[in-house]
Motif scaffolding. Sequence first.
Motif, PDB file in Angstrom:
ATOM      1  N   ALA A  63       0.859  -1.238  -0.054  1.00  0.00           N
ATOM      2  CA  ALA A  63      -0.039   0.036  -0.065  1.00  0.00           C
ATOM      3  C   ALA A  63       0.932   1.341  -0.117  1.00  0.00           C
ATOM      4  O   ALA A  63       0.653   2.173  -0.566  1.00  0.00           O
ATOM      5  CB  ALA A  63      -0.891  -0.154   1.258  1.00  0.00           C
ATOM      6  N   GLU A  64       1.777   1.245   0.597  1.00  0.00           N
ATOM      7  CA  GLU A  64       2.822   2.270   0.945  1.00  0.00           C
ATOM      8  C   GLU A  64       3.438   2.619  -0.498  1.00  0.00           C
ATOM      9  O   GLU A  64       3.620   3.575  -1.068  1.00  0.00           O
ATOM     10  CB  GLU A  64       3.733   2.337   1.893  1.00  0.00           C
ATOM     11  CG  GLU A  64       3.487   2.381   3.366  1.00  0.00           C
ATOM     12  CD  GLU A  64       4.375   1.907   4.387  1.00  0.00           C
ATOM     13  OE1 GLU A  64       5.499   1.417   3.942  1.00  0.00           O
ATOM     14  OE2 GLU A  64       4.082   2.104   5.550  1.00  0.00           O
ATOM     15  N   GLU A  79      -5.747   8.348  -1.864  1.00  0.00           N
ATOM     16  CA  GLU A  79      -6.034   7.502  -0.640  1.00  0.00           C
ATOM     17  C   GLU A  79      -5.860   5.969  -0.911  1.00  0.00           C
ATOM     18  O   GLU A  79      -6.310   5.658  -1.761  1.00  0.00           O
ATOM     19  CB  GLU A  79      -7.537   7.790  -0.423  1.00  0.00           C
ATOM     20  CG  GLU A  79      -7.942   9.174  -0.017  1.00  0.00           C
ATOM     21  CD  GLU A  79      -9.401   9.401   0.350  1.00  0.00           C
ATOM     22  OE1 GLU A  79      -9.850   8.581   1.354  1.00  0.00           O
ATOM     23  OE2 GLU A  79     -10.239  10.097  -0.352  1.00  0.00           O
ATOM     24  N   VAL A  80      -4.922   5.625  -0.120  1.00  0.00           N
ATOM     25  CA  VAL A  80      -4.483   4.071  -0.226  1.00  0.00           C
ATOM     26  C   VAL A  80      -4.888   3.687   1.204  1.00  0.00           C
ATOM     27  O   VAL A  80      -4.174   3.813   2.037  1.00  0.00           O
ATOM     28  CB  VAL A  80      -3.220   3.852  -0.671  1.00  0.00           C
ATOM     29  CG1 VAL A  80      -2.903   2.439  -0.793  1.00  0.00           C
ATOM     30  CG2 VAL A  80      -2.976   4.628  -1.978  1.00  0.00           C
ATOM     31  N   THR A  81      -5.887   2.391   1.331  1.00  0.00           N
ATOM     32  CA  THR A  81      -6.115   1.895   2.711  1.00  0.00           C
ATOM     33  C   THR A  81      -6.079   0.376   2.413  1.00  0.00           C
ATOM     34  O   THR A  81      -6.451  -0.173   1.400  1.00  0.00           O
ATOM     35  CB  THR A  81      -7.470   2.432   3.030  1.00  0.00           C
ATOM     36  OG1 THR A  81      -8.394   2.140   2.152  1.00  0.00           O
ATOM     37  CG2 THR A  81      -7.471   3.761   3.436  1.00  0.00           C
ATOM     38  N   ARG A  87      -6.602  -7.264   0.728  1.00  0.00           N
ATOM     39  CA  ARG A  87      -7.017  -6.357  -0.279  1.00  0.00           C
ATOM     40  C   ARG A  87      -6.384  -4.612   0.123  1.00  0.00           C
ATOM     41  O   ARG A  87      -6.261  -4.436   1.087  1.00  0.00           O
ATOM     42  CB  ARG A  87      -8.547  -6.281  -0.384  1.00  0.00           C
ATOM     43  CG  ARG A  87      -8.945  -7.624  -0.693  1.00  0.00           C
ATOM     44  CD  ARG A  87     -10.465  -7.636  -1.037  1.00  0.00           C
ATOM     45  NE  ARG A  87     -10.984  -8.765  -1.854  1.00  0.00           N
ATOM     46  CZ  ARG A  87     -12.157  -8.819  -2.397  1.00  0.00           C
ATOM     47  NH1 ARG A  87     -13.039  -8.140  -2.275  1.00  0.00           N
ATOM     48  NH2 ARG A  87     -12.681 -10.044  -2.941  1.00  0.00           N
ATOM     49  N   ILE A  88      -6.445  -4.193  -1.033  1.00  0.00           N
ATOM     50  CA  ILE A  88      -6.044  -2.549  -1.053  1.00  0.00           C
ATOM     51  C   ILE A  88      -6.997  -1.813  -2.000  1.00  0.00           C
ATOM     52  O   ILE A  88      -7.267  -2.205  -3.051  1.00  0.00           O
ATOM     53  CB  ILE A  88      -4.668  -2.337  -1.496  1.00  0.00           C
ATOM     54  CG1 ILE A  88      -3.664  -3.247  -0.634  1.00  0.00           C
ATOM     55  CG2 ILE A  88      -4.379  -0.913  -1.452  1.00  0.00           C
ATOM     56  CD1 ILE A  88      -2.114  -3.531  -1.261  1.00  0.00           C
ATOM     57  N   ARG A  89      -7.287  -0.543  -1.261  1.00  0.00           N
ATOM     58  CA  ARG A  89      -8.175   0.239  -1.988  1.00  0.00           C
ATOM     59  C   ARG A  89      -7.606   1.531  -2.211  1.00  0.00           C
ATOM     60  O   ARG A  89      -6.976   2.128  -1.424  1.00  0.00           O
ATOM     61  CB  ARG A  89      -9.575   0.523  -1.228  1.00  0.00           C
ATOM     62  CG  ARG A  89     -10.842   1.284  -1.989  1.00  0.00           C
ATOM     63  CD  ARG A  89     -11.877   1.436  -1.154  1.00  0.00           C
ATOM     64  NE  ARG A  89     -12.485   0.247  -0.884  1.00  0.00           N
ATOM     65  CZ  ARG A  89     -13.478  -0.590  -1.440  1.00  0.00           C
ATOM     66  NH1 ARG A  89     -13.635   0.121  -2.706  1.00  0.00           N
ATOM     67  NH2 ARG A  89     -13.892  -1.681  -0.971  1.00  0.00           N
ATOM     68  N   ALA A 375     -16.785   3.603   1.258  1.00  0.00           N
ATOM     69  CA  ALA A 375     -17.778   4.638   1.603  1.00  0.00           C
ATOM     70  C   ALA A 375     -18.493   4.462   2.941  1.00  0.00           C
ATOM     71  O   ALA A 375     -18.782   5.428   3.602  1.00  0.00           O
ATOM     72  CB  ALA A 375     -18.962   4.645   0.477  1.00  0.00           C
ATOM     73  N   VAL A 376     -18.502   3.167   3.324  1.00  0.00           N
ATOM     74  CA  VAL A 376     -19.275   3.038   4.614  1.00  0.00           C
ATOM     75  C   VAL A 376     -18.288   3.488   5.831  1.00  0.00           C
ATOM     76  O   VAL A 376     -19.070   4.254   6.859  1.00  0.00           O
ATOM     77  CB  VAL A 376     -19.463   1.528   4.819  1.00  0.00           C
ATOM     78  CG1 VAL A 376     -20.218   1.263   6.426  1.00  0.00           C
ATOM     79  CG2 VAL A 376     -20.677   0.785   3.697  1.00  0.00           C
ATOM     80  N   LYS A 377     -17.182   3.554   5.795  1.00  0.00           N
ATOM     81  CA  LYS A 377     -16.215   3.886   6.588  1.00  0.00           C
ATOM     82  C   LYS A 377     -16.210   5.555   6.650  1.00  0.00           C
ATOM     83  O   LYS A 377     -16.563   6.165   8.021  1.00  0.00           O
ATOM     84  CB  LYS A 377     -14.727   3.499   6.524  1.00  0.00           C
ATOM     85  CG  LYS A 377     -14.475   2.344   7.000  1.00  0.00           C
ATOM     86  CD  LYS A 377     -13.215   1.826   6.804  1.00  0.00           C
ATOM     87  CE  LYS A 377     -12.487   0.763   7.101  1.00  0.00           C
ATOM     88  NZ  LYS A 377     -12.376   0.748   8.662  1.00  0.00           N
ATOM     89  N   GLY A 378     -16.471   5.949   5.394  1.00  0.00           N
ATOM     90  CA  GLY A 378     -16.446   7.642   5.622  1.00  0.00           C
ATOM     91  C   GLY A 378     -17.729   7.974   6.123  1.00  0.00           C
ATOM     92  O   GLY A 378     -17.857   9.132   6.707  1.00  0.00           O
TER      93      GLY A 378
END
Length: 427
Positions: A63-64, A79-81, A87-89, A375-378
């Motif tokens: 991710a980094e 934005e990378v999470t 999994r990486i978004r 989006a749920v986290k946001g």
Amino acid sequence: MKRIVTFIIVVLVSIAVMAGTSPALLDNVRLGLDLKGGFEILYEAQPLEQGQKITRESLIRTAESLEKRANALGTSEPEVTTEGTNRIRLKIAGVTNEAEVRKKMKEPASLTFRSAEGCKTPEAGKDGTVDPKDLYCKTELVGSDFVENGAQVGMDNLNRPQIDIKVKDKKKFADVTKRLVGKELAIFLDDTLLSAPTVNQELTDGKASITGNYTMDEANQIRDTINLGALPLKLTEKYSQSVGATLGMQSLHKTIEAGIIASILILIFMIGMYRLPGVIASFGLIAHTWLLILVFVWADFTLTLPGIAAFILGIGMAVDANIITNERIREEMRNGKSVMSAVKAGNKSSFRTILDSNITTIIVGAVMFAFGTGAVKGFALVLIVEIVLSILTNVYFTHYLLNLLVKAGVLKKPKQFGVKESDIRAL
């Protein structure tokens, strides 16, 4: 008189601060890709080699690496999470060359130097050619041996573009080149052969050059790909979403218009229903909105459509808090209490109700944030922040202003709260 002056000072200072800072705050709000345009990709990580395991550390490092790549490509605040165990978004807003960025984000970009020492003579394929990676089977140097972002484009003696690179360990490079004098040292980008120069002498300065019949654009592209670095894991796209910049801005404008209209109607309702206390409640709602935008900018949150939905929902809950407070005060007045006693009792009883409902909503938001994704986290994060700010502004702040006017004698009649004299019962 002192309380009236305090009330006026607090209100005027608040208005001055909000009016003076709002333009700058609105300009600095960070918009998500659904409002600004861009793309979102959900990657599934897989091991690069057979037998390799995906660890939490390797997922974070991947991710980094993706974030560094996005920054190197000149994108705006990616934005990378990480999500789950593999999994990486990735979210990148404001991108115009989406196809190019997506291609570069997923490339392993592993630079290696290989030799033919100890390799078996490979068999030619059906087309009579030999696969270079079979011809040069021994890896001498890997991506981690090279200086990060150290690749540069220069010109050779014939004024042709070449890519100059540096290694971290000069002695290691010197030992390799000394051993391979008179032999080829092939340079690969992933499994693509870039060049296979013959080592003429021991190289002790830790520098090497990749030469070939490259155009300047091709040389720059190779340089950029090398500088992006290798990814610890292989990435496969599982989900992607693209939003055009025009569509995103249309969504933002429509949302703002709807929010302004709804806010005006709410303020009219509050003032018409509760008179001067309604004005105070409306002022608290305005302060609440300003404070939320301030937190967004200070915390560098990204505003998305789900975030705006939580924003509007939070305002609705803030309105409920004011309605509960004012209705409790009016009920105490109808029971025959004085204005000051009714305000004190109404504030106290309404606070317990408001706090109970907000705590349960915070718990729900915390669960959504812990187990939700994207989006749920946001949505959950904005909702939690909004509830906390609502308690500060629409409970403590409005109660403070209301108490100032009551104790100053400005609010001393039940009709100023919208209570008819005929509705007041004997205490």
